[in-house]
Motif scaffolding. Sequence first.
Motif, mmCIF file in Angstrom:
data_model
loop_
_atom_site.group_PDB
_atom_site.id
_atom_site.type_symbol
_atom_site.label_atom_id
_atom_site.label_comp_id
_atom_site.label_asym_id
_atom_site.label_seq_id
_atom_site.Cartn_x
_atom_site.Cartn_y
_atom_site.Cartn_z
ATOM 1 N N ASN A 318 -46.119 17.412 41.258
ATOM 2 C CA ASN A 318 -45.133 16.596 41.963
ATOM 3 C C ASN A 318 -44.623 15.497 41.036
ATOM 4 O O ASN A 318 -44.468 14.343 41.437
ATOM 5 N N GLY A 319 -44.344 15.880 39.806
ATOM 6 C CA GLY A 319 -44.001 14.898 38.789
ATOM 7 C C GLY A 319 -42.548 14.457 38.826
ATOM 8 O O GLY A 319 -41.719 14.991 39.571
ATOM 9 N N PHE A 320 -42.261 13.472 38.002
ATOM 10 C CA PHE A 320 -40.899 12.965 37.840
ATOM 11 C C PHE A 320 -40.761 12.506 36.395
ATOM 12 O O PHE A 320 -41.755 12.324 35.686
ATOM 13 N N ASN A 321 -39.542 12.339 35.948
ATOM 14 C CA ASN A 321 -39.291 11.808 34.615
ATOM 15 C C ASN A 321 -39.006 10.314 34.715
ATOM 16 O O ASN A 321 -38.251 9.877 35.589
ATOM 17 N N PHE A 322 -39.619 9.555 33.831
ATOM 18 C CA PHE A 322 -39.345 8.125 33.731
ATOM 19 C C PHE A 322 -38.749 7.890 32.357
ATOM 20 O O PHE A 322 -39.363 8.204 31.337
ATOM 21 N N PHE A 323 -37.539 7.353 32.308
ATOM 22 C CA PHE A 323 -36.756 7.286 31.079
ATOM 23 C C PHE A 323 -37.545 6.717 29.900
ATOM 24 O O PHE A 323 -37.521 7.274 28.799
ATOM 25 N N HIS A 324 -38.259 5.626 30.108
ATOM 26 C CA HIS A 324 -38.928 4.965 28.993
ATOM 27 C C HIS A 324 -40.225 5.647 28.569
ATOM 28 O O HIS A 324 -40.854 5.224 27.598
ATOM 29 N N PHE A 325 -40.633 6.669 29.274
ATOM 30 C CA PHE A 325 -41.820 7.422 28.871
ATOM 31 C C PHE A 325 -41.458 8.754 28.199
ATOM 32 O O PHE A 325 -42.346 9.558 27.905
#
Length: 447
Positions: A318-325
Amino acid sequence: MIHKFSMKGTNIVVDVNSGAVHVFDDLSYEILDYYKKYDNEKIIEMLSDRYDKLEIKEALEEIQSLEKDGQLYSEDIYKDHLPVGDAKPVVKALCLHISHDCNLRCKYCFASTGDFGRHRSVMSPEVGKKAIDFLLRESGGRRNLEVDFFGGEPLLNFDTVKEIVNYALEKEKEYNKHFRFTITTNAVLLNEDHKKFINEHMSNVVLSIDGRPEVNDRMRFRIDGTGTYKDILPKIKDMAESRNQTNYYVRGTFTRENLDFSKDVIHLADQGFKQISVEPVVAAKDSGYDLREEDLPVLFEEYEKLAYEYVKRQKEGNGFNFFHFMIDLNQGPCIAKRITGCGAGHEYLAITPEGDIYPCHQFVGMDDFKMGTVMDGKLNTGIQNYFSNSNVYTKKECMQCWARFYCSGGCAANEYQFNGDINVPYKVGCELEKKRVECALWIKTQE
């Protein structure tokens, strides 16, 4: 140069110049504290009260092998790839300020609630077309070009957006170019017509929302003072779903009033968003919501909390992308980008509704940085060269920083705002960037 740090029980070592990232056991990690100061015999003697001598010897041999292979303590070869000062910069991207007006009055707005400290206005189709002509001419042999529609609020002048896009597409074949369009909106006016055109023509769309309802509405409100959260959330959700949860970002800003910003990121993830960017405010000192050095320990902890939850959700499916990671360790930015950054002031320029040219959207309205106008096509190459010659090697602080090839020297606008010089980094921003990179690297070790 190397950088070593431990996060949640994992020892990570970064070789700054090669970009190699290693996970070390406790022994090898401790050896690095002495490796360049003492010979092997002395190191074995110093550590033999806690580790087996044979294990120390083997660890030393492994470290020496990595060094020999250029993966530890490697030399800096990037200096050899510095941009040539006399080379004519090539413009490849424009930020078109479609509207210097806005239907919101966000407290932290760097653009003075949309008018950039000047007067409220909108771009005409004629100015927009002149901007496209300017980009076609100044892009030289560069085929792929980018145009970002920005404000204020671009949806206040969306018919002009359409006209500019269509004009640019007409010119593609004639000039053998390919345009990539993006747009940033607060989503208050977003409707089906906007959505249809954006999905047909925009490679990316940035949708502004700060996170939890109370956080968003405390900062992002209408002219009459009413909050926006309950109205924009369903529109933003619909836009994200219409793009199959790709090629968009929900983009928020955290301030001193919500230092617990990881909760806002998680809130957005819980709403189903898969592409999230929540970024630190860059506000004037003592504005009340500006971030300060004393806030850094709390913010560091927040980034670590977020990194842990990020990994947990990825493993749960159930992931997501976080821009700074988002860091690519296999095929990251080219050498030029690692040295010079975003290209503001030379590759990337901002155009006001009147057609005035500035180094980027954050310099708009600063008279000393006006570079010309697209109406006559003339460009102040002195300012352009000033920016193109700024890089990690012209910044003393960057030369001593392990993260310089990840942030590429930081944001020129922030540096000028806080230090009056695009070659003097903004300290709070630097510290936050280094922490984000550490978290991103730790995430990579968990994948």
